[in-house]
Scaffold this motif. Structure first.
Motif, PDB file in Angstrom:
ATOM      1  N   PHE A 187      13.290-113.404-128.797  1.00 21.87           N
ATOM      2  CA  PHE A 187      14.541-113.471-129.027  1.00 21.87           C
ATOM      3  C   PHE A 187      15.289-112.230-127.916  1.00 21.87           C
ATOM      4  N   CYS A 188      14.872-111.544-127.202  1.00 21.78           N
ATOM      5  CA  CYS A 188      15.470-110.498-126.530  1.00 21.78           C
ATOM      6  C   CYS A 188      15.323-110.792-124.922  1.00 21.78           C
ATOM      7  N   LEU A 189      16.693-110.643-124.285  1.00 24.12           N
ATOM      8  CA  LEU A 189      16.553-111.294-122.890  1.00 24.12           C
ATOM      9  C   LEU A 189      16.979-110.134-122.012  1.00 24.12           C
ATOM     10  N   LEU A 190      17.803-109.320-122.318  1.00 21.89           N
ATOM     11  CA  LEU A 190      18.114-108.075-121.932  1.00 21.89           C
ATOM     12  C   LEU A 190      18.232-106.784-122.936  1.00 21.89           C
ATOM     13  N   ASN A 191      17.979-105.800-122.562  1.00 29.46           N
ATOM     14  CA  ASN A 191      17.787-104.676-123.508  1.00 29.46           C
ATOM     15  C   ASN A 191      19.021-103.770-123.457  1.00 29.46           C
TER      16      ASN A 191
ATOM     17  N   LEU B 148      20.891-103.971-113.534  1.00 31.46           N
ATOM     18  CA  LEU B 148      20.099-103.898-112.641  1.00 31.46           C
ATOM     19  C   LEU B 148      19.456-102.272-112.359  1.00 31.46           C
ATOM     20  N   ALA B 149      20.262-101.341-113.320  1.00 28.41           N
ATOM     21  CA  ALA B 149      19.604-100.145-113.353  1.00 28.41           C
ATOM     22  C   ALA B 149      18.309 -99.928-114.224  1.00 28.41           C
ATOM     23  N   VAL B 150      18.507-101.070-115.283  1.00 27.49           N
ATOM     24  CA  VAL B 150      17.495-101.065-116.063  1.00 27.49           C
ATOM     25  C   VAL B 150      16.431-102.142-115.669  1.00 27.49           C
ATOM     26  N   HIS B 151      17.064-103.144-115.200  1.00 26.67           N
ATOM     27  CA  HIS B 151      15.993-104.715-115.166  1.00 26.67           C
ATOM     28  C   HIS B 151      15.845-104.827-113.987  1.00 26.67           C
ATOM     29  N   GLN B 152      14.735-105.392-113.527  1.00 20.12           N
ATOM     30  CA  GLN B 152      14.577-105.860-112.133  1.00 20.12           C
ATOM     31  C   GLN B 152      15.270-106.929-111.623  1.00 20.12           C
TER      32      GLN B 152
ATOM     33  N   GLN C 165      20.787 -95.669-119.991  1.00 23.19           N
ATOM     34  CA  GLN C 165      20.912 -95.587-118.562  1.00 23.19           C
ATOM     35  C   GLN C 165      22.308 -95.534-118.156  1.00 23.19           C
ATOM     36  N   TYR C 166      23.326 -96.153-118.495  1.00 23.61           N
ATOM     37  CA  TYR C 166      24.653 -96.076-117.966  1.00 23.61           C
ATOM     38  C   TYR C 166      25.602 -94.617-118.138  1.00 23.61           C
TER      39      TYR C 166
END
Length: 299
Positions: A129-133, A55-59, A140-141
């Protein structure tokens, strides 16, 4: 020996018509072990990530719909795979593989993820084909944990890293560099910090010349303390989805440039595999295996 993230669910079978892109995730570790490039103890199985790192990257709304399998059908079509709990778990685990790999690279200098390179995933949607980056999540971690201050993402897949560019558009701590095919997907490209769009059929000589003239300068100017490298092998002339003209040897020379610079400047690097869609699976495996062989020769 450098660490490599791999989990059995990486090779989870998909319905007929979607299996070919996934076969390499099963065959590549087998090849590396068979030829002795790496040993079995090089591999680690990533668990599931803490959702705060996703969630630090994705909404949150997008991630919630993804996990609950409640994405709009149009959003699923943009991803290109039938949505399933197994597919979502796979994406979560490969993201954790990149997070852990980044941590391990701080100790060993380099770490790999057999999967990953999901650079078309935006902050609020997936596509191609990409769900999460995974590398954006990993970057970001490191920033959030204060394990890095300035990150350089080197994306040498044939397709522009559009999702990565969008995610870090306003983040001065991450410099996004994408060198890709000008006429390749995505047809509407985002703006990375540096984009180099190559003409169709760009060959080894021109590709290597441009990279050698660009990457050392970027490292000197940006002074990153960590690099994420997306080593897609869809730059090959044989690739079904790519339009460049590189050979297996040219692809290997590209990896040598990246690894030699990371090693020279003592910058830890996490490597995700990215794309590769040549008609012959042997070509795909050879190209990806060359990336590991080159790392062994340098580190």
């Amino acid at each position: 020996m450098f660490p490599i993230a791999f989990h059995p669910i990486y090779k989870h079978p998909l319905p007929e018509g979607h299996r070919f892109p996934m076969i390499k995730y099963e065959l590549l570790p087998q090849q590396l072990l068979h030829e002795g490039t790496v040993s079995a103890n090089a591999f680690f199985e990533p668990g599931l990530p803490d959702m705060e790192h996703i969630l630090a990257v994705h909404q949150k709304e997008y991630v919630t719909d993804l996990i609950n399998l409640t994405l709009d059908p149009r959003a699923v079509r943009k991803i290109g795979f039938p949505l399933s709990a197994e597919l979502v778990e796979r994406e979560l685990r490969l993201s954790q593989g990149t997070i852990v790999g980044a941590e391990k690279a701080l100790q060993t200098g380099i770490a790999f993820n057999i999967a990953g390179g999901t650079h078309h995933a935006y902050s609020n949607r997936g596509e191609a084909f990409c769900l999460l980056n995974d590398q954006a999540i990993g970057a970001q971690y490191l920033l959030d944990k204060k394990l890095a201050k300035k990150i350089l993402i080197v994306d040498l897949d044939v397709h522009q890293g559009n999702g990565t560019a969008e995610i870090f558009r306003n983040n001065d701590s991450v410099f996004t560099f994408s060198m890709h095919g000008k006429s390749n997907y995505p047809f509407k490209k985002e703006t990375s910090d540096l984009d180099i769009a190559l003409h169709d059929h760009t060959d080894d000589e021109k590709y290597i010349e441009i990279l050698q003239n660009t990457l050392p300068y970027l490292i000197e100017k940006q002074k990153p303390d960590f690099i994420f490298y997306l080593s897609g092998v869809d730059i090959l002339a044989s690739d079904k989805l790519g339009k460049l003209g590189c050979s297996l040897n040219g692809c290997k020379n590209r990896d040598e440039i990246v690894f030699s610079l990371c090693n020279k400047y003592q910058i830890p690097v996490q490597v995700s595999m990215g794309g590769g869609y040549s008609p012959d699976i042997k070509t795909i495996i050879e190209a990806h295996a060359n990336t590991y062989r080159m790392a062994v020769s340098i580190y």
